[in-house]
Design a protein around this motif. Structure first.
Motif, PDB file in Angstrom:
ATOM      1  N   PRO A 289     -10.473  15.859 -32.805  1.00  0.00           N
ATOM      2  CA  PRO A 289      -9.866  14.690 -33.465  1.00  0.00           C
ATOM      3  C   PRO A 289     -10.867  13.956 -34.354  1.00  0.00           C
ATOM      4  O   PRO A 289     -12.002  13.707 -33.956  1.00  0.00           O
ATOM      5  CB  PRO A 289      -9.423  13.811 -32.295  1.00  0.00           C
ATOM      6  CG  PRO A 289      -9.214  14.764 -31.173  1.00  0.00           C
ATOM      7  CD  PRO A 289     -10.269  15.825 -31.345  1.00  0.00           C
ATOM      8  N   GLY A 290     -10.427  13.639 -35.565  1.00  0.00           N
ATOM      9  CA  GLY A 290     -11.285  12.952 -36.506  1.00  0.00           C
ATOM     10  C   GLY A 290     -12.163  13.868 -37.321  1.00  0.00           C
ATOM     11  O   GLY A 290     -12.818  13.444 -38.267  1.00  0.00           O
ATOM     12  N   VAL A 291     -12.198  15.148 -36.950  1.00  0.00           N
ATOM     13  CA  VAL A 291     -13.024  16.125 -37.678  1.00  0.00           C
ATOM     14  C   VAL A 291     -12.142  17.193 -38.308  1.00  0.00           C
ATOM     15  O   VAL A 291     -12.244  17.495 -39.496  1.00  0.00           O
ATOM     16  CB  VAL A 291     -14.063  16.781 -36.733  1.00  0.00           C
ATOM     17  CG1 VAL A 291     -14.899  17.803 -37.483  1.00  0.00           C
ATOM     18  CG2 VAL A 291     -14.948  15.717 -36.111  1.00  0.00           C
ATOM     19  N   PHE A 292     -11.258  17.786 -37.493  1.00  0.00           N
ATOM     20  CA  PHE A 292     -10.315  18.789 -37.964  1.00  0.00           C
ATOM     21  C   PHE A 292      -8.907  18.187 -37.980  1.00  0.00           C
ATOM     22  O   PHE A 292      -8.549  17.434 -37.074  1.00  0.00           O
ATOM     23  CB  PHE A 292     -10.311  20.019 -37.056  1.00  0.00           C
ATOM     24  CG  PHE A 292     -11.630  20.726 -36.962  1.00  0.00           C
ATOM     25  CD1 PHE A 292     -11.926  21.787 -37.809  1.00  0.00           C
ATOM     26  CD2 PHE A 292     -12.574  20.336 -36.038  1.00  0.00           C
ATOM     27  CE1 PHE A 292     -13.143  22.440 -37.720  1.00  0.00           C
ATOM     28  CE2 PHE A 292     -13.793  20.976 -35.935  1.00  0.00           C
ATOM     29  CZ  PHE A 292     -14.084  22.036 -36.790  1.00  0.00           C
ATOM     30  N   PRO A 293      -8.103  18.522 -38.957  1.00  0.00           N
ATOM     31  CA  PRO A 293      -6.734  17.990 -38.985  1.00  0.00           C
ATOM     32  C   PRO A 293      -5.874  18.618 -37.893  1.00  0.00           C
ATOM     33  O   PRO A 293      -6.013  19.803 -37.598  1.00  0.00           O
ATOM     34  CB  PRO A 293      -6.230  18.396 -40.380  1.00  0.00           C
ATOM     35  CG  PRO A 293      -7.076  19.557 -40.788  1.00  0.00           C
ATOM     36  CD  PRO A 293      -8.418  19.351 -40.145  1.00  0.00           C
ATOM     37  N   PRO A 294      -4.979  17.841 -37.250  1.00  0.00           N
ATOM     38  CA  PRO A 294      -4.086  18.391 -36.213  1.00  0.00           C
ATOM     39  C   PRO A 294      -3.230  19.526 -36.762  1.00  0.00           C
ATOM     40  O   PRO A 294      -3.000  19.619 -37.972  1.00  0.00           O
ATOM     41  CB  PRO A 294      -3.222  17.194 -35.813  1.00  0.00           C
ATOM     42  CG  PRO A 294      -4.012  16.004 -36.216  1.00  0.00           C
ATOM     43  CD  PRO A 294      -4.762  16.400 -37.452  1.00  0.00           C
ATOM     44  N   VAL A 295      -2.719  20.358 -35.868  1.00  0.00           N
ATOM     45  CA  VAL A 295      -2.007  21.583 -36.272  1.00  0.00           C
ATOM     46  C   VAL A 295      -0.596  21.605 -35.698  1.00  0.00           C
ATOM     47  O   VAL A 295      -0.368  21.195 -34.557  1.00  0.00           O
ATOM     48  CB  VAL A 295      -2.780  22.830 -35.769  1.00  0.00           C
ATOM     49  CG1 VAL A 295      -1.964  24.102 -35.937  1.00  0.00           C
ATOM     50  CG2 VAL A 295      -4.107  22.951 -36.507  1.00  0.00           C
TER      51      VAL A 295
END
Length: 489
Positions: A289-295
């Motif tokens: 969270p906060g680094v990679f976008p949710p999927v």
């Protein structure tokens, strides 16, 4: 000389080198004699000896009814306390020979009863006994923690197990561990030699470098989702969980956490979500969270078209809610023996306190850790009350509560040789660093290889026998149906 042998073990380049040095260490330090001596306060050697002699006598006499009866009394991995951790911490290689002999004898008795023709034992008798024995004895699973780019340690662990034909049939992973589980669990067994070749991950080094070269722990920088997809697509075939199982025969399990509040985490696999696409599941589990976008997950519909799966839901890093989903694996597969490859840098400093190795020091250490953990959780809940649910601080506290509430160890724990730095968990790795991490995973596994071999031998044989009997029963049923059709004509 002992220090020289310990150095040889720490510098070994393969398991055979390590094993030779470990056996020599045991012989020079009197531990070989300890293994041959049956008596020990750590287990009931007399009960194990009686049972071993009884099974051996019945098998040699071909007294199959009595042998079946005695095995029906119960076969389990901790008979007489033979699974006690202390029995595997004394010697560098192996444990008491009595335990090895007992496990070997049970394995021989099971193999004997599984023969195509066994005097006085019918096929139905076998099916009934082996199904019950398999259910009662349970099985093992390998769980790989969230790891960031420390995930290559898991590769070394799996490589060491693969070389000894000890990879459990159930694999579970979250975040980086999910990626490695999917890489191994989506290929045919004969393809794994390619996966464990150092060159396999060399070609991914540049992609991983591009993936995280702009990220810093101290910056709120989001990583390009397309770069994440590129790495996953290179490493993982475009298969569903069910298709991956057909390829490998391994049950892959991927932990994911909900991006929204009030939703529950999930464990994706060929049983609960057979049509879900493996790539998207791994992407979701890797989304810090906060680094990679949710999927949003994807699945195959009845026409084999790719469609959104739970389109209104997005998912993130599985290690936040269920890094080691032991309870779920127990329900799904009857797993009761857990091998854990743990590289989560946030929890590694506390692992020694959580491991139950016995003794007053361990008890005091574990008690202190649990007290600190309980107070920390209570304080976190109190601190959270004044803040809005969507505030940054509230989310941070939620994350802390979720991480601290979990358990991070199993029956056998494989840990890196050094404490890992959490601020570099998303740092790019050079080819040399990747190879060093893989080798560290191997070296950290070698001291427990014999423990794994001994403690999983019976369950591995029961797996093989029950599968074989199931195939024979299905073939017998299909042939009977065919004969009925011929009679009807």
């Amino acid at each position: 000389m002992s220090k020289i042998l310990e150095k040889r073990m720490s510098k070994a380049r393969n398991y055979e080198e390590w094993k030779q040095a470990a056996i020599e260490f045991d012989e020079r330090n009197g531990l070989h004699n300890w293994k041959l001596t049956e008596q020990s306060p750590d287990y009931d050697n007399a009960a194990i000896r009686r049972r071993l002699d009884k099974l051996e006598t019945l098998r040699n006499a071909n007294d199959n009814h009595a042998l079946l009866f005695n095995l029906n009394q119960g076969i389990h991995g901790n008979l007489g306390g033979m699974g006690h951790p202390a029995l595997y911490q004394k010697a560098k290689f192996g444990t008491k020979q009595l335990i090895v002999d007992y496990v070997d004898e049970v394995a021989s008795a099971l193999t004997h009863l599984a023969k195509p023709r066994v005097k006085g034992v019918t096929h139905d008798d076998k099916v009934d006994f082996f199904n019950r024995a398999h259910l009662c004895f349970g099985s093992s699973a390998l769980l790989m923690s969230g790891a960031g780019t420390y995930l290559f340690f898991h590769v070394g662990v799996l490589k060491s197990l693969w070389e000894q034909d000890l990879i459990p049939r159930v694999l579970s992973g979250s975040s980086g561990g999910a990626l490695i589980a999917a890489v191994v669990g989506s290929r045919k067994p004969q393809q794994l030699e390619e996966v464990f070749d150092p060159a396999f991950f060399d070609q991914e080094a540049d992609d991983l470098q591009e993936l995280v070269n702009d990220y810093s722990f101290f910056k709120k920088t989001k990583v390009n989702g397309d770069n994440v997809k590129k790495v996953v697509e290179h490493l993982i075939p475009d298969l569903t969980f069910a298709e991956a199982y057909e390829e490998s025969g391994l049950q892959i399990n991927v932990s994911i956490a909900p991006a929204e509040k009030h939703q529950k985490s999930r464990l994706l696999n060929a049983i609960t979500s057979p049509n879900v696409m493996l790539r998207e599941a791994v992407l979701a589990s890797c989304c810090v969270p906060g680094v990679f976008p949710p999927v949003t997950l994807a699945a195959k519909d009845v026409n084999d078209n790719r469609v959104p799966y739970l389109p209104n839901r997005k998912w993130v890093d599985g290690s936040l809610s269920d890094d080691l989903p032991m309870k779920r694996l127990s329900r799904l597969y009857g797993v009761n023996h857990f091998i854990v490859s743990q590289t989560n840098p946030l929890v590694l400093p506390f692992i020694d306190a959580e491991k139950n190795s016995g003794g007053l020091v361990a008890t005091v250490s574990a008690t202190s850790y649990n007290t600190i953990k309980s107070w920390g959780l209570a304080a976190s809940h109190l601190l959270q009350r004044p803040f809005n649910d969507d505030s940054y601080i509230s989310k941070l506290i939620n994350g802390y509560i979720s991480v601290v509430s979990q358990s991070y160890t199993g029956d056998i724990n494989i840990l890196p040789s050094r404490i890992l730095n959490p601020t570099t968990a998303l740092q790019a790795r050079t080819t040399q660093q990747i190879e060093d991490m893989i080798l560290d995973g191997e070296r950290s596994s070698w001291p427990v290889i014999e423990k794994i071999r001994i403690q999983t031998k019976i369950s591995r044989i029961l797996d093989r026998i029950t599968e074989d009997l199931m195939r024979k029963s299905m073939h017998k049923e299909a042939r009977a149906k065919k004969d009925l059709k011929l009679v009807a004509k």
